[in-house]
Design a protein around this motif. Structure first.
Motif, PDB file in Angstrom:
ATOM      1  N   ILE A 119       0.925  -1.090  -0.043  1.00 45.45           N
ATOM      2  CA  ILE A 119       0.172  -0.057  -0.051  1.00 45.45           C
ATOM      3  C   ILE A 119       0.802   1.250  -0.091  1.00 45.45           C
ATOM      4  O   ILE A 119       0.738   2.267  -0.899  1.00 45.45           O
ATOM      5  N   ALA A 120       1.817   1.343   0.880  1.00 46.55           N
ATOM      6  CA  ALA A 120       2.650   2.504   1.013  1.00 46.55           C
ATOM      7  C   ALA A 120       3.368   2.568  -0.321  1.00 46.55           C
ATOM      8  O   ALA A 120       3.590   3.827  -0.828  1.00 46.55           O
ATOM      9  N   ALA A 121       3.914   1.384  -0.923  1.00 45.88           N
ATOM     10  CA  ALA A 121       4.645   1.723  -2.106  1.00 45.88           C
ATOM     11  C   ALA A 121       3.843   2.050  -3.450  1.00 45.88           C
ATOM     12  O   ALA A 121       4.204   3.140  -4.030  1.00 45.88           O
ATOM     13  N   ALA A 122       2.373   1.757  -3.388  1.00 39.33           N
ATOM     14  CA  ALA A 122       1.661   2.274  -4.346  1.00 39.33           C
ATOM     15  C   ALA A 122       1.334   3.723  -4.118  1.00 39.33           C
ATOM     16  O   ALA A 122       1.343   4.596  -5.049  1.00 39.33           O
ATOM     17  N   LEU A 123       0.818   4.062  -3.011  1.00 37.62           N
ATOM     18  CA  LEU A 123       0.766   5.353  -2.462  1.00 37.62           C
ATOM     19  C   LEU A 123       2.049   6.564  -2.972  1.00 37.62           C
ATOM     20  O   LEU A 123       1.950   7.572  -3.389  1.00 37.62           O
ATOM     21  N   GLU A 124       3.284   5.999  -2.844  1.00 34.56           N
ATOM     22  CA  GLU A 124       4.647   6.547  -3.212  1.00 34.56           C
ATOM     23  C   GLU A 124       4.366   6.895  -4.688  1.00 34.56           C
ATOM     24  O   GLU A 124       4.691   8.140  -5.407  1.00 34.56           O
ATOM     25  N   LEU A 125       3.988   5.841  -5.367  1.00 35.58           N
ATOM     26  CA  LEU A 125       4.221   5.956  -6.911  1.00 35.58           C
ATOM     27  C   LEU A 125       3.159   6.723  -7.344  1.00 35.58           C
ATOM     28  O   LEU A 125       3.267   7.644  -8.235  1.00 35.58           O
ATOM     29  N   ALA A 126       2.095   6.894  -6.561  1.00 33.03           N
ATOM     30  CA  ALA A 126       1.012   7.820  -7.151  1.00 33.03           C
ATOM     31  C   ALA A 126       1.350   9.185  -7.042  1.00 33.03           C
ATOM     32  O   ALA A 126       1.151  10.203  -7.862  1.00 33.03           O
ATOM     33  N   GLY A 127       2.370   9.649  -6.003  1.00 32.36           N
ATOM     34  CA  GLY A 127       2.634  10.983  -5.721  1.00 32.36           C
ATOM     35  C   GLY A 127       3.752  11.184  -6.798  1.00 32.36           C
ATOM     36  O   GLY A 127       3.732  12.357  -7.139  1.00 32.36           O
ATOM     37  N   LYS A 128       4.396  10.380  -7.331  1.00 34.13           N
ATOM     38  CA  LYS A 128       5.544  10.607  -8.400  1.00 34.13           C
ATOM     39  C   LYS A 128       4.679  10.450  -9.852  1.00 34.13           C
ATOM     40  O   LYS A 128       5.351  11.005 -10.738  1.00 34.13           O
ATOM     41  N   THR A 129       3.581  10.224 -10.031  1.00 34.96           N
ATOM     42  CA  THR A 129       2.848  10.199 -11.306  1.00 34.96           C
ATOM     43  C   THR A 129       2.566  11.762 -11.759  1.00 34.96           C
ATOM     44  O   THR A 129       2.036  12.295 -10.638  1.00 34.96           O
ATOM     45  N   LYS A 130       2.798  12.058 -12.853  1.00 32.04           N
ATOM     46  CA  LYS A 130       2.528  13.337 -13.449  1.00 32.04           C
ATOM     47  C   LYS A 130       1.556  13.528 -14.525  1.00 32.04           C
ATOM     48  O   LYS A 130       2.030  12.401 -15.458  1.00 32.04           O
ATOM     49  N   GLY A 131       0.819  14.329 -14.579  1.00 36.69           N
ATOM     50  CA  GLY A 131      -0.320  14.413 -15.800  1.00 36.69           C
ATOM     51  C   GLY A 131      -1.481  13.765 -15.667  1.00 36.69           C
ATOM     52  O   GLY A 131      -2.353  13.628 -16.586  1.00 36.69           O
ATOM     53  N   ALA A 132      -1.762  12.801 -14.598  1.00 35.75           N
ATOM     54  CA  ALA A 132      -2.821  11.974 -14.697  1.00 35.75           C
ATOM     55  C   ALA A 132      -3.240  11.617 -13.391  1.00 35.75           C
ATOM     56  O   ALA A 132      -2.484  11.348 -12.352  1.00 35.75           O
ATOM     57  N   PRO A 133      -4.435  11.532 -12.784  1.00 30.42           N
ATOM     58  CA  PRO A 133      -4.828  10.921 -11.785  1.00 30.42           C
ATOM     59  C   PRO A 133      -4.450   9.395 -11.643  1.00 30.42           C
ATOM     60  O   PRO A 133      -4.391   8.669 -12.580  1.00 30.42           O
ATOM     61  N   THR A 134      -4.497   9.105 -10.259  1.00 31.56           N
ATOM     62  CA  THR A 134      -4.190   7.815  -9.814  1.00 31.56           C
ATOM     63  C   THR A 134      -5.521   6.919  -9.281  1.00 31.56           C
ATOM     64  O   THR A 134      -5.666   7.333  -8.465  1.00 31.56           O
ATOM     65  N   VAL A 135      -5.366   5.705  -9.696  1.00 30.13           N
ATOM     66  CA  VAL A 135      -6.450   4.821  -8.793  1.00 30.13           C
ATOM     67  C   VAL A 135      -5.626   3.673  -8.387  1.00 30.13           C
ATOM     68  O   VAL A 135      -4.838   3.031  -9.008  1.00 30.13           O
ATOM     69  N   ILE A 136      -5.778   3.448  -6.963  1.00 29.73           N
ATOM     70  CA  ILE A 136      -5.102   2.218  -6.502  1.00 29.73           C
ATOM     71  C   ILE A 136      -6.446   1.125  -6.216  1.00 29.73           C
ATOM     72  O   ILE A 136      -7.275   1.449  -5.432  1.00 29.73           O
ATOM     73  N   LEU A 137      -6.358  -0.065  -6.963  1.00 29.99           N
ATOM     74  CA  LEU A 137      -7.152  -0.894  -6.929  1.00 29.99           C
ATOM     75  C   LEU A 137      -6.675  -2.159  -5.641  1.00 29.99           C
ATOM     76  O   LEU A 137      -5.770  -2.693  -6.051  1.00 29.99           O
ATOM     77  N   ALA A 138      -7.270  -1.811  -4.389  1.00 27.48           N
ATOM     78  CA  ALA A 138      -7.126  -2.478  -3.339  1.00 27.48           C
ATOM     79  C   ALA A 138      -7.883  -3.636  -3.111  1.00 27.48           C
ATOM     80  O   ALA A 138      -8.936  -3.636  -2.696  1.00 27.48           O
TER      81      ALA A 138
END
Length: 301
Positions: free
Chosen positions: A218-237
């Motif tokens: 979960i933490a790794a996915a949230l970190e990746l989301a914060g680094k993503t530019k130009g688009a929203p992120t969805v995490i399917l948990a």
């Protein structure tokens, strides 16, 4: 994430599950199944990821969280109380006319609640508005929205998804609690929504998939989301509805039902056993202190 960090989050989530169980049992109503499934996600957000200060819950620069699946306030209130937004003893006012800890979040009366939600689908729309406002203001806060996989059957969710992609809201992260169940049964039977990954990708979102009970993932996915530019992120948990209580797990009957005394005692015993396995006597003592505070008792009585 280090193993000790993951263990600390697991212990906190287990304490929160015990509080949520107590709240629903005392009130004789509430949504326990989805609260137990989402607990690890909320714990990781509030205790590891989000930039927040419980002493200043309305700080302009804080990260925001919208519980779009607003019926799962037992999880939200338990985590907020443990994080220090309000006394743990206040949890005993859950669904009571003596307080404001209602069955759905109330941003006007409960510290730490960033958006009042209830009607499914509306929370993610509010989160999109928050993220867009932050973009227009030049603010650097992030917005998180937690949805249920039954909730994504709402058309409004996909309207919000289109808007988020249109405005390239990379400061927005949606998290879908994919436990596979809703009030009427399996989501696959009621109104199939899969493949959610392909659908969100087609709507222009960055898509990540995780085990919703794995804190490091979960933490790794949230970190990746914060680094993503130009688009929203969805995490399917992917999660288990009723997580931690054997007779509640994967049973849609526990979507919105309170346990009777016998069921409560069994569920509490199972959660305490889980606490013992995670943290030993110290964790059990912490859980008992939380319960004492919840019941309004003085420690040692």
């Amino acid at each position: 994430m280090e193993r000790t960090q993951a263990q600390a989050l697991a212990v906190t989530a287990q304490r929160a599950r015990l509080l949520a169980l107590d709240m629903v049992h005392t009130a004789a109503s509430g949504h326990i199944g989805g609260s137990l499934s989402v607990m690890d996600l909320l714990t990781t957000l509030y205790f590891h990821q989000m930039r927040i200060d419980p002493k200043a819950p309305g700080a302009p620069g804080r990260d925001r969280l919208v519980l779009s699946k607003g019926h799962c306030t037992p999880a939200l209130y338990a985590v907020l109380a443990l994080r220090g937004y309000f006394p743990i003893a206040d949890c005993r006012l859950f669904r009571s006319i003596q307080g404001h800890y209602s069955g759905h979040p109330d941003m006007n009366h409960v510290p730490g609640v960033d958006m009042s939600t209830g009607s499914l689908g509306q929370g993610i729309s509010a989160a999109v508005g928050m993220a867009l406002a932050g973009r227009l203001d030049g603010a650097d806060y992030r917005v998180y929205a937690v949805l249920g996989d039954g909730e994504v059957e709402e058309g409004q969710v996909w309207e919000a998804a289109m808007a988020a992609a249109k405005y390239h809201l990379d400061n927005l992260c949606a998290i879908v609690d994919v436990n596979g169940l809703q009030i009427d049964g399996p989501t696959a039977d009621v109104m199939p929504s899969e493949p959610l990954d392909a659908k969100f990708a087609a709507f222009g979102w960055n898509v990540l998939k995780v085990d919703g009970h794995d804190y490091a993932a979960i933490a790794a996915a949230l970190e990746l989301a914060g680094k993503t530019k130009g688009a929203p992120t969805v995490i399917l948990a992917r999660t288990v509805k009723g997580k931690g209580v054997s007779f509640m797990e994967n049973d849609p009957g526990w979507h919105g039902k309170a346990p009777n005394d016998e069921q409560y005692n069994q569920a509490r015993a199972e959660l305490l056993a889980g606490m013992d396995a995670l943290a030993g006597p110290d964790g059990l003592a912490a859980a008992e202190r939380d319960t004492a505070a919840y019941l309004g008792k003085k420690e040692g009585n």
